[in-house]
Design an enzyme around this catalytic site. Sequence first.
Site, PDB file in Angstrom:
ATOM      1  N   ASP A  55       0.821  -1.204   0.000  1.00 40.64           N
ATOM      2  CA  ASP A  55       0.000   0.000   0.000  1.00 40.64           C
ATOM      3  C   ASP A  55       0.860   1.262   0.000  1.00 40.64           C
ATOM      4  O   ASP A  55       2.085   1.213   0.194  1.00 40.64           O
ATOM      5  CB  ASP A  55      -0.912   0.016   1.233  1.00 40.64           C
ATOM      6  N   TYR A 111       6.819 -10.181   6.810  1.00 39.85           N
ATOM      7  CA  TYR A 111       6.742  -8.743   7.009  1.00 39.85           C
ATOM      8  C   TYR A 111       7.311  -8.392   8.381  1.00 39.85           C
ATOM      9  O   TYR A 111       7.327  -9.223   9.303  1.00 39.85           O
ATOM     10  CB  TYR A 111       5.290  -8.257   6.966  1.00 39.85           C
TER      11      TYR A 111
END
Length: 269
Positions: A55, A111
């Site tokens: 994003d 992540y």
Amino acid sequence: MRIALRVAYIGTDYHGFQIQPDVETIEGELFRALVELNIITNPHDANYAAAGRTDRGVHALGQVIAFDTENPEITRPGAINSRLPRSIWTWARAHVPSDFDPRRDALMREYRYIMYGEYDISSLMSASKLLEGIHDFSNFTTPDKERTSICRIEKIEIKMEREFIIMDIRANYFLWHMVRKIATAMRMVGCGERDLSWLERMLNPAQFSEGLRPSAAYGLILKNVEYRGITWDEDAYAKRTIKGYLDEQFLWHGVMAKMIMELKGRMAV
């Protein structure tokens, strides 16, 4: 020949990874560089694919892209980086099978989320254990009709470094906003706003539902995407150049952080 590249970037100044009209994106810059170097003529003809999207404002160390090219000798990371903005880099490449798909062939993704503040580390570690395994993460994602909300979190590791909490999370795949919403839930548990029984209910969306806001994008980095049988050739020159730029950024932001603390201190009442 099909080539895969590892891509890193600081996502602050971009509207996410995926190309979009009229705004700057990571993918848009990559396409421009590859076309300028005559590595590809266009993404469609090159059978281009990426491991996933990030994003707006999210960063990456281990993003992976792949494409077909008739000029594989030009695909050296150092050459590609010369046509990219200083905040986007390629740093390793691999010759891959003609049917390689960096998204579908990924075995595991990892992540890291970085949180600032004081939290109860014991509560965070207990919460991480509850989240591991196969669950329906509907309460931790923004709905996507094309994908199931059931996935497997392989491992969550929590550690404290000075005033920061570092969360490393590995899963077979992630849903939209999933890591950032998990970070929100962890923060709520870590500060005592919610307890572990609430987190258990959140993992049973058929019986309990509560909306969560994603934590800030600037704290998230795509660390790695793993594959079977791929040998990466890391570019030492590209890595030295990247490190030099990051050293500059670290010094600048470190001084600015101290400057902001000075200003903040003077505003105390």
